[in-house]
Design an enzyme around this catalytic site. Sequence first.
Site, PDB file in Angstrom:
ATOM      1  N   SER A  38       4.770  -3.545  -9.322  1.00  0.00           N
ATOM      2  CA  SER A  38       3.469  -3.049  -8.853  1.00  0.00           C
ATOM      3  C   SER A  38       2.318  -3.933  -9.338  1.00  0.00           C
ATOM      4  CB  SER A  38       3.242  -1.601  -9.305  1.00  0.00           C
ATOM      5  OG  SER A  38       2.208  -0.994  -8.563  1.00  0.00           O
ATOM      6  N   ALA A  62      -1.015  -2.749  -8.254  1.00  0.00           N
ATOM      7  CA  ALA A  62      -1.278  -1.334  -8.536  1.00  0.00           C
ATOM      8  C   ALA A  62      -1.268  -0.482  -7.271  1.00  0.00           C
ATOM      9  CB  ALA A  62      -2.608  -1.178  -9.273  1.00  0.00           C
ATOM     10  N   GLY A  63      -0.374  -0.816  -6.365  1.00  0.00           N
ATOM     11  CA  GLY A  63      -0.270  -0.041  -5.139  1.00  0.00           C
ATOM     12  C   GLY A  63      -1.509  -0.106  -4.272  1.00  0.00           C
ATOM     13  N   GLY A  64      -2.294  -1.190  -4.420  1.00  0.00           N
ATOM     14  CA  GLY A  64      -3.512  -1.337  -3.618  1.00  0.00           C
ATOM     15  C   GLY A  64      -4.663  -0.470  -4.099  1.00  0.00           C
ATOM     16  N   TYR A 119      16.408   3.223  -3.585  1.00  0.00           N
ATOM     17  CA  TYR A 119      15.412   2.795  -2.602  1.00  0.00           C
ATOM     18  C   TYR A 119      15.843   3.252  -1.206  1.00  0.00           C
ATOM     19  CZ  TYR A 119      13.393  -0.257  -6.216  1.00  0.00           C
ATOM     20  OH  TYR A 119      12.812  -0.753  -7.354  1.00  0.00           O
TER      21      TYR A 119
END
Length: 288
Positions: free
Chosen positions: A206, A209-211, A51
């Site tokens: 997630s 879903a990542g927006g 990360y």
Amino acid sequence: MTTPDRLDTPLLLGMMRLNDYPELADPQGLLGFIERCVERGLTAFDHADIYGLGHCESQFGAALRLQPALRQRLTVIGKADIVLKPQDRSRWQVKHYDTSAAYLRRAVEGSLERLGIERLDGFLVHRPDPLMQVEDLARTLEALQAEGKIGWLGLSNADPLHWRLLGEALPLRCNQIELSLMAQDAAWDGRLQTMQAEGLQALAWSPFAGGRFPAGLQQALANVADALGATPNQVALAWIRRLPGAPVPILGSLRWSRVEEALAGASLALDTQAWFYLAEAARGVEAP
């Protein structure tokens, strides 16, 4: 083999996007954020050595150094075995996985140094490695445990054969998988029931879903939210928790308003019909 205890938390906070928040770039600002989380009972933080190419761990460690006693109230989770292209020192410059003893030892010790702590409370093998030698990996993880550098063990993105192979050699606590209304496969193919039956806690990365929720699903979430007096995001997390084993969402957003919203909806429950209504809205087809 004894199954480790479950993580008892409504959420995990994922540190993958820590670098995206300027207000958390200052160690004092990040320390204040961590302290607010702890006050609300949110004490588990999910890291990985890749990360920010290690910078997210360094940033978190700088905040902890300002208040060393806070460390005892946190559950710090680490992951390793993914080597990104910028980290590959070979002539090939290729993303790959590495579960060798030498690599995992360097990865764990590097994470500990950047975080400024003596032990990762939990350690996960980040991705299934096609070249993994199960016995060698098990010996490596056992040695790191014996040295006090890692605590309980888990996997990330593992399928049944992966967790069964390693689970024969070591007690595994959890498996992190992609799971959301837009990533439903594990809800339909039996993986979640199998994990539950075999003592693995599901952690859902997630969860939003990542927006990328399409318009039709956003409307369905709003409809259920209106009916329950909740927010669409709270409903999306409740959809995950309704699944077998009550998967724990890993929240990727570090905006305090989003964290508070998620915590406020932690007890929200969906009935069967609402769950299927949302599943159908996301998949675009009725249940088989």
